[in-house]
Design a protein around this motif. Structure first.
Motif, PDB file in Angstrom:
ATOM      1  N   LYS A 316       4.504  -3.722 -35.399  1.00 37.01           N
ATOM      2  CA  LYS A 316       4.673  -3.300 -34.013  1.00 37.01           C
ATOM      3  C   LYS A 316       5.305  -1.903 -33.953  1.00 37.01           C
ATOM      4  O   LYS A 316       4.868  -1.036 -33.181  1.00 37.01           O
ATOM      5  CB  LYS A 316       5.543  -4.310 -33.269  1.00 37.01           C
ATOM      6  CG  LYS A 316       5.830  -3.961 -31.816  1.00 37.01           C
ATOM      7  CD  LYS A 316       4.572  -3.971 -30.971  1.00 37.01           C
ATOM      8  CE  LYS A 316       4.879  -3.728 -29.512  1.00 37.01           C
ATOM      9  NZ  LYS A 316       3.656  -3.628 -28.681  1.00 37.01           N
ATOM     10  N   VAL A 372       4.477 -12.923 -27.288  1.00 34.08           N
ATOM     11  CA  VAL A 372       3.084 -12.517 -27.089  1.00 34.08           C
ATOM     12  C   VAL A 372       2.805 -12.474 -25.593  1.00 34.08           C
ATOM     13  O   VAL A 372       3.111 -13.413 -24.856  1.00 34.08           O
ATOM     14  CB  VAL A 372       2.113 -13.490 -27.784  1.00 34.08           C
ATOM     15  CG1 VAL A 372       0.667 -13.093 -27.483  1.00 34.08           C
ATOM     16  CG2 VAL A 372       2.370 -13.515 -29.285  1.00 34.08           C
ATOM     17  N   GLU A 373       2.240 -11.351 -25.173  1.00 33.58           N
ATOM     18  CA  GLU A 373       1.887 -11.173 -23.770  1.00 33.58           C
ATOM     19  C   GLU A 373       0.497 -10.545 -23.708  1.00 33.58           C
ATOM     20  O   GLU A 373       0.281  -9.448 -24.236  1.00 33.58           O
ATOM     21  CB  GLU A 373       2.906 -10.260 -23.082  1.00 33.58           C
ATOM     22  CG  GLU A 373       2.665 -10.082 -21.597  1.00 33.58           C
ATOM     23  CD  GLU A 373       3.735  -9.193 -20.979  1.00 33.58           C
ATOM     24  OE1 GLU A 373       3.572  -7.952 -21.018  1.00 33.58           O
ATOM     25  OE2 GLU A 373       4.750  -9.740 -20.483  1.00 33.58           O
ATOM     26  N   ARG A 374      -0.451 -11.275 -23.100  1.00 34.38           N
ATOM     27  CA  ARG A 374      -1.830 -10.799 -23.009  1.00 34.38           C
ATOM     28  C   ARG A 374      -2.380 -10.427 -24.385  1.00 34.38           C
ATOM     29  O   ARG A 374      -2.955  -9.357 -24.603  1.00 34.38           O
ATOM     30  CB  ARG A 374      -1.917  -9.592 -22.065  1.00 34.38           C
ATOM     31  CG  ARG A 374      -1.533  -9.924 -20.629  1.00 34.38           C
ATOM     32  CD  ARG A 374      -1.580  -8.695 -19.757  1.00 34.38           C
ATOM     33  NE  ARG A 374      -1.114  -9.007 -18.395  1.00 34.38           N
ATOM     34  CZ  ARG A 374      -0.946  -8.112 -17.436  1.00 34.38           C
ATOM     35  NH1 ARG A 374      -1.187  -6.819 -17.694  1.00 34.38           N
ATOM     36  NH2 ARG A 374      -0.546  -8.476 -16.230  1.00 34.38           N
ATOM     37  N   ASN A 375      -2.145 -11.320 -25.325  1.00 31.62           N
ATOM     38  CA  ASN A 375      -2.638 -11.183 -26.693  1.00 31.62           C
ATOM     39  C   ASN A 375      -2.030 -10.008 -27.453  1.00 31.62           C
ATOM     40  O   ASN A 375      -2.571  -9.572 -28.465  1.00 31.62           O
ATOM     41  CB  ASN A 375      -4.175 -11.050 -26.710  1.00 31.62           C
ATOM     42  CG  ASN A 375      -4.865 -12.309 -26.226  1.00 31.62           C
ATOM     43  OD1 ASN A 375      -4.402 -13.420 -26.513  1.00 31.62           O
ATOM     44  ND2 ASN A 375      -5.944 -12.148 -25.481  1.00 31.62           N
ATOM     45  N   ARG A 376      -0.906  -9.501 -26.953  1.00 34.08           N
ATOM     46  CA  ARG A 376      -0.222  -8.407 -27.638  1.00 34.08           C
ATOM     47  C   ARG A 376       1.199  -8.820 -27.946  1.00 34.08           C
ATOM     48  O   ARG A 376       1.855  -9.470 -27.128  1.00 34.08           O
ATOM     49  CB  ARG A 376      -0.198  -7.141 -26.770  1.00 34.08           C
ATOM     50  CG  ARG A 376      -1.564  -6.506 -26.565  1.00 34.08           C
ATOM     51  CD  ARG A 376      -1.479  -5.309 -25.623  1.00 34.08           C
ATOM     52  NE  ARG A 376      -0.592  -4.263 -26.117  1.00 34.08           N
ATOM     53  CZ  ARG A 376       0.580  -3.946 -25.607  1.00 34.08           C
ATOM     54  NH1 ARG A 376       1.052  -4.627 -24.551  1.00 34.08           N
ATOM     55  NH2 ARG A 376       1.305  -2.990 -26.131  1.00 34.08           N
ATOM     56  N   VAL A 377       1.683  -8.417 -29.130  1.00 34.57           N
ATOM     57  CA  VAL A 377       3.074  -8.676 -29.489  1.00 34.57           C
ATOM     58  C   VAL A 377       3.956  -7.717 -28.704  1.00 34.57           C
ATOM     59  O   VAL A 377       3.679  -6.515 -28.624  1.00 34.57           O
ATOM     60  CB  VAL A 377       3.296  -8.483 -30.999  1.00 34.57           C
ATOM     61  CG1 VAL A 377       4.784  -8.576 -31.342  1.00 34.57           C
ATOM     62  CG2 VAL A 377       2.510  -9.516 -31.790  1.00 34.57           C
TER      63      VAL A 377
END
Length: 387
Positions: A316, A372-377
């Motif tokens: 990230k 995870v938020e909307r398939n993003r870390v």
């Protein structure tokens, strides 16, 4: 393009380049049959001139080139500089300075791990580099016009690429980051080939202090022998045989002959005699003089979930900053960090600590969380949000 074959023409060339603010430098060498790299060709480019220095010419002394390398008024630009610098250091015992390695700079800027020169040149200056001569035997003479053009192109495009790299570094305030990496790259210890440390590169796992003592002595002997004869280490004796000798400790020709893979007749050679003598000398020493076994690597198993989280945080951080993850921290760094907040790793020093190290420590303390938020870390500060 200047083809330099005499000391006089080299001295005049270096006088001209000494007036440049920066020059691009590259070397071509051969190492397949030697211990020390055989310097075959040196390429240098300035603002209006490119030259190929025939380091194998009979009538040439490279002293003017080495003096240029230590001229602190001229920046030396390399790409993937380690082998070039190693050759210069071991040939003349001078360390080029100041130096900028465009591969390291590119990694700091997020162009990927160890980006190839042709890819970087294509992206930054639109150069299409012909790699058809990359396997040239640079020790053969004469070189063809095509080979010379190929060698010259490397530094011509590198010279054009350097201002673009510096522009990107300045915009992102990362020039100092590269400077700190150059300090390591140009440290003499980076190129230390101390025979007494040769055993480390074998990554062996000796079972006893006696075996370790024998291994250290045999590896040091092989290193000195390879250096003296200027042959690859494996030409003296292969790694696997060296490890077997340390484990089995043969005391005579017959015992050495029984080791699997030993070349026929090797037990009667001078090398075999030397190694048997070394083994005898080590074994005859008092056991208290044998070195202790290296401390076992701290077990990571209990901290493995934390290591896995640190890997995610590293990825990230790399994505956010545009710095190659490999430059920020290694897997070994993460494992050490998982076990020790004060681990002696680069990830906890300088710009790496500011970029990643402090976040890693906060993650360990529970002050940061990964979600995870909307398939993003995403990274969440625990003191400002509930998890």
């Amino acid at each position: 393009m200047n083809w330099i074959t005499t000391t006089e023409s080299l001295a005049a060339l270096c006088d001209r380049f000494a007036k440049e603010p920066f020059i691009a430098v590259d070397t071509e060498f051969m190492r397949e049959t030697t211990y020390w790299s055989k310097l075959c060709l040196i390429q240098i480019a300035g603002a209006k001139e490119v030259a190929l220095i025939d380091s194998l010419a009979d009538d040439i002394d490279l002293t003017p080139f080495f003096e240029l390398m230590v001229n602190r008024d001229v920046i030396k630009v390399f790409h993937a500089a380690r082998q070039d610098i190693e050759i210069i250091w071991h040939r003349a015992r001078v360390m080029p300075a100041p130096v900028v390695d465009t591969q390291i700079a590119a990694m700091v800027l997020g162009f990927g791990d160890q980006i190839a020169y042709d890819q970087l040149a294509q992206r930054l200056v639109g150069a299409k580099i012909d790699k058809s001569h990359r396997f040239t035997d640079w020790a053969r003479r004469p070189l063809s016009d095509a080979q010379r053009d190929y060698a010259a192109a490397d530094v011509v495009h590198l010279h054009a690429l350097y201002p673009k790299i510096m522009e990107h570094l300045d915009k992102r305030a990362r020039a100092d980051w590269v400077s700190s990496e150059m300090a390591v790259l140009t440290a003499p210890g980076t190129y230390d080939l101390d025979p007494d440390r040769a055993w480390v590169r074998l990554k062996a796992r000796p079972k006893s202090p006696k075996e370790l003592a024998v291994l250290m002595a045999l590896a040091a002997w092989r290193e000195r022998e390879a250096q003296m004869r200027d042959v690859p280490r494996g030409r003296v004796i292969k790694d696997e045989l060296l490890l077997d000798l340390a484990a089995r400790m043969p005391r005579n020709e017959g015992a050495m002959q029984q080791i699997r893979g030993m070349p026929q007749g090797f037990e009667r050679s001078r090398s075999a005699t030397d190694m048997i003598k070394i083994i005898d000398e080590v074994i005859s020493q008092p056991p208290e003089t044998w070195p202790p076994l290296p401390a076992a690597k701290a077990p990571v198993q209990a901290a493995q979930p934390l290591v896995d989280l640190l890997k995610v945080l590293l990825k990230k951080t790399s994505e956010e900053s545009g710095v190659a993850a490999k430059v920020i921290a290694t897997v070994d760094d993460l494992e050490a960090l998982a076990n020790d907040d004060m681990a002696p790793v680069l990830a906890l020093e300088g710009w790496r600590r500011d970029l990643f190290g402090e976040r890693a420590l906060k993650l360990k303390r529970g002050e940061l969380a990964l979600a995870v938020e909307r398939n993003r870390v995403i990274v969440i500060e625990r003191n400002t949000a509930k998890i």
